[in-house]
Design an enzyme around this catalytic site. Structure first.
Site, short mmCIF file in Angstrom:
data_model
loop_
_atom_site.label_atom_id
_atom_site.label_comp_id
_atom_site.label_asym_id
_atom_site.label_seq_id
_atom_site.Cartn_x
_atom_site.Cartn_y
_atom_site.Cartn_z
N ASP A 1 45.78 37.84 43.27
CA ASP A 1 45.23 38.35 42.02
C ASP A 1 43.71 38.14 42.09
OD1 ASP A 1 45.79 39.63 39.63
OD2 ASP A 1 46.19 37.79 38.52
N ASP B 1 40.33 36.99 33.31
CA ASP B 1 40.75 36.58 31.97
C ASP B 1 39.83 35.56 31.34
OD1 ASP B 1 41.40 34.24 33.34
OD2 ASP B 1 43.57 34.51 33.15
#
Length: 228
Positions: free
Chosen positions: A141, A31
């Site tokens: 993640d 991100d």
């Protein structure tokens, strides 16, 4: 195509494991936000850091820079491009990940996991936790370019990515060919998922345990946890 390889394999086998194995899953993310472990207040007990953050051009973030996912302007902090996965050999990679829902529980700790489902069966990673906010407490993640921006997106500000990131907002690109959408500096890390891990990586099952961190990871992140 160029991948980064590490040949100091003795470090892989010298890692000390003292925790009981736990089951979990893997997901992917990229991100471009400043990692939660970039804040000294979030470090796990005994860790020295914080995790490095970078400028838009991947130099060191300037003093007072604000997390690009929660601020705008000219002095922003992003994830560093060096947080991409690193291939050690055919069955081992190093990398970075978000893990757990509370940053202070895990920031800068390292974990070794092995996949028990998906195309990654028989392959392992050692990852350093640089962020929180996995899908579950036992999720990793994995920082993977083109892995999906998820809830926050600083990749548009840093790289001019589409507003929802490259590929799916959650999960990222859907094939190795789609890695060509990313800037050239991020494409090796995108190809890692498809060419080394062997597939999407999302929701593959793992077993994992905490280990001491290899110097290859702490030298990149700038953060060293307490020994276990």
């Amino acid at each position: 195509m160029h991948f980064t390889f590490i040949f100091s394999l003795s470090l892989v086998f010298a890692v000390v494991v003292v925790k009981t194995q736990t089951t979990g899953t893997t997901t992917t993310t990229w991100d471009c936000c400043e990692p939660a472990c970039g804040y000294a207040a979030n470090l796990s007990p005994g860790a020295t850091g914080p995790v490095k953050s970078c400028s838009q051009s991947n130099g060191p973030a300037a003093s007072g820079a604000q997390n690009a996912c929660f601020a705008s302007g000219g002095n922003l902090a992003f994830s560093c491009s060096t947080f991409q996965p690193i291939i050690v050999n055919d069955t081992m990679s190093y990398g970075f990940a978000g893990h757990g829902n509370t940053a202070t529980d895990n920031c800068c700790k390292c974990f070794q996991f092995s996949w028990t489902s998906g195309a990654g069966i028989g392959k392992s990673m050692i990852v350093q936790a640089v962020n929180a906010g996995g899908i579950t407490e036992t999720d990793f993640d994995i920082y993977t370019p083109g892995g999906g921006v998820g809830d926050y997106n600083a990749c548009t500000a840093q790289y001019g990515a589409p507003s929802g990131g490259w590929g799916r907002q959650y999960g990222g690109v859907s094939s190795d060919a789609e890695c060509s959408q990313l800037p050239s500096s991020l494409q090796d890390g995108c190809h890692w998922r498809w060419q080394w891990a062997g597939g999407d990586v999302n929701e593959w099952a793992i077993t994992y345990q905490q280990v001491n961190c290899p110097s290859e990871l702490t030298s990149i992140s700038g953060c060293t946890p307490a020994l276990i």
